[in-house]
Scaffold this active site. Structure first.
Site, PDB file in Angstrom:
ATOM      1  N   HIS A   1       2.950  -4.834   3.777  1.00 54.09           N
ATOM      2  CA  HIS A   1       3.359  -3.605   3.130  1.00 54.09           C
ATOM      3  C   HIS A   1       3.324  -2.578   4.085  1.00 54.09           C
ATOM      4  CE1 HIS A   1       3.598  -1.186  -0.380  1.00 54.09           C
ATOM      5  NE2 HIS A   1       2.544  -0.243  -0.024  1.00 54.09           N
TER       6      HIS A   1
ATOM      7  N   ASP B   1       3.694  -9.073   0.904  1.00 53.27           N
ATOM      8  CA  ASP B   1       3.241  -7.847   0.336  1.00 53.27           C
ATOM      9  C   ASP B   1       2.995  -8.222  -0.972  1.00 53.27           C
ATOM     10  OD1 ASP B   1       2.789  -5.235  -0.414  1.00 53.27           O
ATOM     11  OD2 ASP B   1       4.681  -4.483  -0.067  1.00 53.27           O
TER      12      ASP B   1
ATOM     13  N   SER C   1       6.315   2.812  -0.804  1.00 48.89           N
ATOM     14  CA  SER C   1       5.206   2.482  -1.618  1.00 48.89           C
ATOM     15  C   SER C   1       5.070   3.451  -2.786  1.00 48.89           C
ATOM     16  CB  SER C   1       3.998   2.640  -0.851  1.00 48.89           C
ATOM     17  OG  SER C   1       2.776   2.070  -1.424  1.00 48.89           O
TER      18      SER C   1
END
Length: 320
Positions: free
Chosen positions: A292, A260, A163
């Protein structure tokens, strides 16, 4: 006074709230666990202070049966959390990196950078660079950290992150491309659901249902980086960086998840990197039906185990 104190001026659920009086409330990612020997993997960990002046540190991980006569690849890892939550010392990353070290038989340095909004970008990038310079100080047998001097093959160094940490890892590899460290060879980069974005929607971002999610990502970026030019900032949108071809490694592995929001950005990253003139190989692995950072939330699921195995394989390929 009470109503003013409780007035929310910024809110990014489920991560963080900021109140009018300046109070910052982190809703998740506050827990830490001590370094130790993990009973499940027998991986050792310990914490180091890299720069006490600015509060940058790291957690190091060493696999069981490490032998100084058989040097190991090094992974410099950057944790996720939207630039606003989590740390290198959280149970989430402690568990994940123990598993990665055991599976891949590598040494890991997890850099702990300062968080926004108290420390807005580019501070996280600068802190991460400080961590890399500290790692590089051990290349010629100097430096204070025995685990780096005794066990690491500095010709097999990788960056990784998830991320926001994937975003940092990419940007550190970009900086390595222009500011090479003597004695360190950055072989590869693995990015797990990297936080890349852009002004113009692409792929599934164009769907009506994604409008609110796109606004969330746009606003989060401006929140953590108040001086930004916007979502086409080269730090966030690699496609806008004219120097993308100078990415400082030869192999890149990107993981995306089917459900995601940033999935299409991962695929787009492969496309623009391949077209940039960069002399390397880039692959993308997509996890069907996942969202995610699912591998952190459900680390024993089939797709998470497949991802872990693929990262381990990536880290142990022969140098290109």
């Amino acid at each position: 006074m009470a109503s003013s104190t409780n007035e929310i001026v910024h809110e990014f659920l489920p991560m963080i709230r900021v109140y009018k009086d300046g109070r910052v409330e982190r809703l998740v990612g506050n827990d830490v666990v001590p370094a130790s020997v993990d009973p499940n993997t027998e991986v050792q960990s310990k914490d180091v202070i890299i720069s006490p002046e600015i509060g940058v540190g790291a957690r190091l991980f060493l696999p069981k049966n490490a032998d100084p006569h058989r040097k190991l690849p090094l992974v410099v890892y950057f944790h996720g959390g939207g630039f606003v939550i989590e740390s290198a010392f959280s149970p989430t990353f402690y568990n994940y990196l123990n598993s990665l070290v055991a599976e891949a038989n590598v040494v890991v340095v997890a850099v702990d950078y300062r968080l926004a909004p108290e420390h807005p970008l580019p501070i996280a990038y600068e802190d991460s660079w400080v961590g890399l310079k500290w790692v590089a100080s051990h290349v010629k047998g100097d430096g204070q950290e025995s685990w780096l001097k005794d066990y690491v093959d500095f010709e097999r160094v990788f960056f990784g992150g998830d991320s926001a940490g994937g975003n940092i890892a990419h940007n550190m590899a970009m900086r390595i491309g222009s500011e090479k460290f003597d004695g360190i060879s950055i072989v590869g980069l693995f990015l797990i659901h990297p936080f890349f974005w852009g002004e113009e929607p692409i792929g599934n971002e164009c769907a009506d249902i994604k409008i609110a999610a796109k606004a969330y990502a746009d606003n989060l970026w401006r929140f953590v980086n108040p001086s930004t030019v916007g979502s086409n900032d080269p730090f966030l949108n690699p496609a806008t960086n004219p120097n993308l071809s100078s990415l400082g490694c030869t192999r890149v592995l990107v993981f995306v998840a089917e459900e995601d929001l940033v999935k299409d950005r991962g695929w787009y990253y492969k496309e623009v990197l391949a077209k940039s003139g960069w002399k390397g190989n880039v692959e993308v692995m997509e996890a069907k039906g996942e969202n995610h950072v699912f591998h952190l939330l459900n680390p024993t699921c089939e797709n998470a185990l497949a991802m872990l195995e693929r990262v381990a394989s990536f880290l142990n390929q022969d140098k290109v």
